[in-house]
Design a protein around this motif. Structure first.
Motif, mmCIF file in Angstrom:
data_model
loop_
_atom_site.group_PDB
_atom_site.id
_atom_site.type_symbol
_atom_site.label_atom_id
_atom_site.label_comp_id
_atom_site.label_asym_id
_atom_site.label_seq_id
_atom_site.Cartn_x
_atom_site.Cartn_y
_atom_site.Cartn_z
ATOM 1 N N HIS A 24 -11.874 19.192 -10.428
ATOM 2 C CA HIS A 24 -11.988 17.739 -10.327
ATOM 3 C C HIS A 24 -12.933 17.389 -9.200
ATOM 4 C CE1 HIS A 24 -10.565 13.710 -11.325
ATOM 5 N NE2 HIS A 24 -10.671 13.441 -10.041
ATOM 6 N N PHE A 26 -15.013 14.084 -7.049
ATOM 7 C CA PHE A 26 -15.272 12.670 -6.785
ATOM 8 C C PHE A 26 -16.755 12.542 -6.505
ATOM 9 C CE2 PHE A 26 -10.894 13.290 -5.228
ATOM 10 C CZ PHE A 26 -10.260 12.446 -6.116
ATOM 11 N N LEU A 65 -2.249 10.177 -11.916
ATOM 12 C CA LEU A 65 -2.848 9.016 -11.267
ATOM 13 C C LEU A 65 -4.272 8.868 -11.787
ATOM 14 C CD1 LEU A 65 -2.312 6.852 -9.270
ATOM 15 C CD2 LEU A 65 -3.214 8.318 -7.492
ATOM 16 N N TYR A 66 -4.979 10.001 -11.880
ATOM 17 C CA TYR A 66 -6.187 9.999 -12.670
ATOM 18 C C TYR A 66 -6.206 11.245 -13.545
ATOM 19 C CZ TYR A 66 -7.310 10.992 -7.715
ATOM 20 O OH TYR A 66 -7.272 11.348 -6.408
ATOM 21 N N PHE A 95 6.560 11.399 -2.677
ATOM 22 C CA PHE A 95 5.206 11.209 -2.157
ATOM 23 C C PHE A 95 5.174 11.377 -0.650
ATOM 24 C CE2 PHE A 95 5.010 8.759 -6.131
ATOM 25 C CZ PHE A 95 3.913 9.371 -6.698
ATOM 26 N N GLY A 97 3.679 9.404 1.635
ATOM 27 C CA GLY A 97 3.968 8.165 2.350
ATOM 28 C C GLY A 97 5.344 7.636 1.985
ATOM 29 N N ARG A 98 5.749 6.625 2.713
ATOM 30 C CA ARG A 98 7.044 5.996 2.409
ATOM 31 C C ARG A 98 6.875 5.073 1.219
ATOM 32 N NH1 ARG A 98 8.589 9.548 4.987
ATOM 33 N NH2 ARG A 98 9.026 9.629 7.197
ATOM 34 N N THR A 99 7.713 5.231 0.229
ATOM 35 C CA THR A 99 7.521 4.432 -0.981
ATOM 36 C C THR A 99 8.771 3.655 -1.383
ATOM 37 O OG1 THR A 99 8.104 6.325 -2.322
ATOM 38 C CG2 THR A 99 5.775 5.982 -1.920
ATOM 39 N N LEU A 100 9.734 3.528 -0.474
ATOM 40 C CA LEU A 100 10.916 2.726 -0.802
ATOM 41 C C LEU A 100 10.644 1.272 -0.427
ATOM 42 C CD1 LEU A 100 13.555 5.139 0.754
ATOM 43 C CD2 LEU A 100 13.256 4.719 -1.687
ATOM 44 N N ASP A 101 11.334 0.348 -1.089
ATOM 45 C CA ASP A 101 11.259 -1.060 -0.696
ATOM 46 C C ASP A 101 12.197 -1.268 0.477
ATOM 47 O OD1 ASP A 101 9.504 -2.206 -2.581
ATOM 48 O OD2 ASP A 101 11.031 -1.945 -4.113
ATOM 49 N N THR B 124 0.742 1.498 0.298
ATOM 50 C CA THR B 124 1.968 2.145 0.757
ATOM 51 C C THR B 124 2.467 3.208 -0.209
ATOM 52 O OG1 THR B 124 3.290 0.470 -0.329
ATOM 53 C CG2 THR B 124 2.787 0.116 1.988
ATOM 54 N N GLY B 125 1.931 3.235 -1.403
ATOM 55 C CA GLY B 125 2.377 4.252 -2.331
ATOM 56 C C GLY B 125 3.425 3.750 -3.318
ATOM 57 N N ALA B 126 3.919 2.509 -3.111
ATOM 58 C CA ALA B 126 4.905 1.983 -4.055
ATOM 59 C C ALA B 126 4.285 1.865 -5.452
ATOM 60 C CB ALA B 126 5.423 0.630 -3.586
ATOM 61 N N ARG B 128 2.268 3.993 -6.686
ATOM 62 C CA ARG B 128 2.302 5.323 -7.302
ATOM 63 C C ARG B 128 3.664 5.605 -7.915
ATOM 64 N NH1 ARG B 128 -0.940 9.842 -4.052
ATOM 65 N NH2 ARG B 128 -0.469 10.880 -6.010
ATOM 66 N N ALA B 292 -9.949 5.925 -10.740
ATOM 67 C CA ALA B 292 -10.416 7.308 -10.785
ATOM 68 C C ALA B 292 -11.724 7.456 -10.033
ATOM 69 C CB ALA B 292 -10.593 7.740 -12.235
ATOM 70 N N GLY B 295 -11.189 7.142 -6.142
ATOM 71 C CA GLY B 295 -10.342 8.059 -5.407
ATOM 72 C C GLY B 295 -8.894 7.620 -5.360
ATOM 73 N N GLY B 296 -8.585 6.572 -6.086
ATOM 74 C CA GLY B 296 -7.203 6.261 -6.349
ATOM 75 C C GLY B 296 -6.480 5.439 -5.308
ATOM 76 N N PRO B 297 -5.336 4.858 -5.739
ATOM 77 C CA PRO B 297 -4.527 4.062 -4.848
ATOM 78 C C PRO B 297 -4.038 4.908 -3.679
ATOM 79 C CG PRO B 297 -3.766 3.859 -7.087
ATOM 80 C CD PRO B 297 -4.790 4.940 -7.069
#
Lengths: 260, 300
Positions: A24, A26, A65-66, A95, A97-101, B124-126, B128, B292, B295-297
């Motif tokens: 892949h 970029f 994601l892609y 993931f 990073g933090r991804t919770l609300d 923040t990744g939410a 994703r 894409a 480089g994505g979210p």
């Protein structure tokens, strides 16, 4: 191999994850160069690589994601591109990073995730409850995520990633920023499921002390897989005693680069 | 986390784990219509919960149109005479005239804010966590849109309730007939914002959004003054207003509030919704889209 990607074929025999000749880029930069690896069911595979090695790109491709431009990625036999829905149903992700609300409660966060997998009602509530029990946070179900420590939030994220009973669990540097106790408990929680539920785990990290002798290890460096196999084999091949020495020997990087 | 709970973990992992083990190793069933509905419901529910938790956002969404109504409209009322134009059958107060425009403004702000929250989510990744859901990505985006529209409906009806006591009294059936119009205009503005959020990085800056999107759209429309009035002063501006989709959202709402359909506006709103939605879905498509290429979210 193509046969197993059909939806109705028994997926029991297929590995949790197969990455087959994936590249892949970029623009001009080649982020992944002909990467192949496998996560068998019930295996704990450590993906070792420094920042910028291509771990995040690989995860982005596995989570769709892609699209992977070349090569194939299969989760329990289901191709992520041709059969995305079936593949993602069998995939759990924690993931980086933090991804919770943070303004919602633990329980609300988990119920939301259940809904994203089409699980509703009593079933969703039961699963959320037992998942919180599993990570020792049942008594805080109605509290806001905002009030949790970093380690606790990470445990909730692990609990969340397991709600839909995936066959493959991806964790992207899950212990970064956690204290020693939290790190240990996160690792233990995931490892217990590997043994018991035949969960296949791909654990990306650059912390060498998280590797155990019984694990499998994949070394990703500058977009290429330099090694893939058992930890014992890894040490043998490089003639070293520790995983960090083996990593250094293989990649040829110095201590100063490692520290940076 | 305390040391105590870390060491306890080992003992109680077993029984709790067994309970959590329900369903392990069983192949998940294919996603049926019920699962689709659950997903939509979950996304809408989260959006509304989040909205209700953000008290400032809740208040400002209500205060903004009311300031326009109580102050701006009161001051303007004397300067601007409104003749009888459809759908109105009598002379009306200026407040009555700008109500559909203010409703449009509520929806426009809300759409921009939810698309901003998607940019924030992306960071923040939410976002994703949403995109790894096994449902088709276009369905997830559509659900996200519906969620944003639901929040805007909430805001609009609270506004209409307050406005009722300010002598803005459309016929009772109007409250019902306006609903489909609100859903449509909400979808159009929402998909426009969604499309913009996927192509414009700088959207994080709300001041920029105000200057370059909200203000021009709002002022160059039939929200504050009837189009024939604009035509009298500037034909060019009149033409700009005519091609502004926001004008048609406002007119659609204006007629629907009196149980009527403005067919031209309906057609325009439908076409713009389809175009923006198509653009947004394209932008979020993993193989072709802009994510894409960039480089994505949250991708670094």
């Amino acid at each position: 191999m193509n046969m197993v990607s059909e939806p109705n074929v028994k997926t029991e025999a297929a590995p949790a994850l197969v990455v087959d000749n994936v590249s892949h880029s970029f623009g001009e930069t080649l982020a992944l160069n002909d990467v192949s690896l496998e996560v068998p069911r019930g295996a704990f595979v450590v993906l070792l690589g420094l920042n910028g090695a291509g771990k995040s790109t690989l995860f982005a491709l596995i989570t769709r994601l892609y699209d992977n431009v070349t090569g194939e990625i299969r989760i329990l036999g289901h191709d992520v591109r041709r059969n995305a829905s079936a593949a993602l149903q069998r995939l759990g992700v924690v993931f980086q990073g933090r991804t919770l609300d943070i303004d919602l409660s633990l329980k609300q966060n988990l119920l939301y995730h259940c809904a994203l997998h089409g699980i509703s009602g009593r079933e969703a509530r039961a699963r959320s409850k037992s998942a919180l029990e599993f990570v020792q946070l049942a008594d805080r179900a109605n509290e806001k995520v905002r009030n949790l420590s970093g380690g606790q939030a990470r445990r909730v994220e692990i609990a969340r990633s397991l709600l839909h009973r995936p066959a493959l669990l991806l964790l992207d540097e899950p212990t970064v920023g956690l204290d020693i106790d939290s790190r240990e408990s996160a690792v233990r929680i995931v490892r217990s499921l590997v043994a018991k539920e035949r969960l296949g785990v791909l654990w990306a990290t650059h912390l060498f002390d998280e590797v155990e002798l019984t694990d499998l290890v994949v070394v990703l460096h500058k977009g290429r897989v330099l090694f893939s196999g058992a930890v014992t084999e890894f040490l043998e091949k490089t003639g070293t005693k520790t995983v960090s020495d083996a990593f250094r020997a293989l990649t040829g990087i110095t201590d100063t680069e490692l520290a940076a | 986390m305390s040391v105590g709970s870390a060491t306890e973990a080992d003992d109680s992992l077993q029984p709790a784990g067994q309970e959590a083990g329900h369903g392990w190793g069983v192949d998940p069933p294919p996603l049926g219509p019920l699962a689709y509905f659950t997903c939509l419901k979950g996304i809408v529910w989260r959006e509304i919960l989040r909205y209700l938790h953000q008290r400032e956002r809740f208040l400002s969404a209500l205060v903004r149109p009311l300031v326009w109504l109580f102050i701006f409209a009161a001051g303007f009322r004397q300067t601007l005479g409104i003749s009888i134009i459809p759908p109105y059958q009598t002379y009306i107060l200026y407040e009555v005239f700008i109500t559909p425009g203010l409703i449009g403004m509520i929806q426009l702000f809300n759409a921009m804010q939810s698309s901003l929250s998607m940019v924030y989510d992306r960071e923040t990744g939410a976002m994703r966590t949403l995109l790894v859901s096994p449902f088709p990505r276009s369905y997830l985006l559509l659900s996200k849109l519906v969620a944003g529209v639901s929040v805007s409906l909430l805001q609009v009806y609270v506004y209409l309730l307050v406005a009722y006591f300010w002598e803005i009294e459309p016929p009772l059936y109007g409250y019902l007939t306006v609903l489909p119009a609100l859903i449509l205009s909400g979808l159009m503005l929402g998909s426009m914002a969604l499309f913009m959020s996927s192509i414009i990085r700088q959207l994080e800056n709300f001041a920029g959004v105000m200057n370059f999107v909200i203000f021009p759209m709002f002022f160059a429309s039939s929200a504050l003054y009837p189009l024939w009035r604009i035509k009298e002063s500037s034909v060019l501006l009149y033409q700009i207003c005519l091609i502004n989709p926001f004008t048609h959202a406002v007119e659609l709402i204006r007629f629907a509030l009196y149980g009527q359909v403005d067919w031209t506006s309906l057609a325009v709103v439908l076409v713009f919704t389809a175009a923006f939605l198509g653009g947004a879905i394209y932008a979020y498509n993993p193989s072709k889209g802009l994510i894409a290429r960039r480089g994505g979210p949250g991708g670094s």
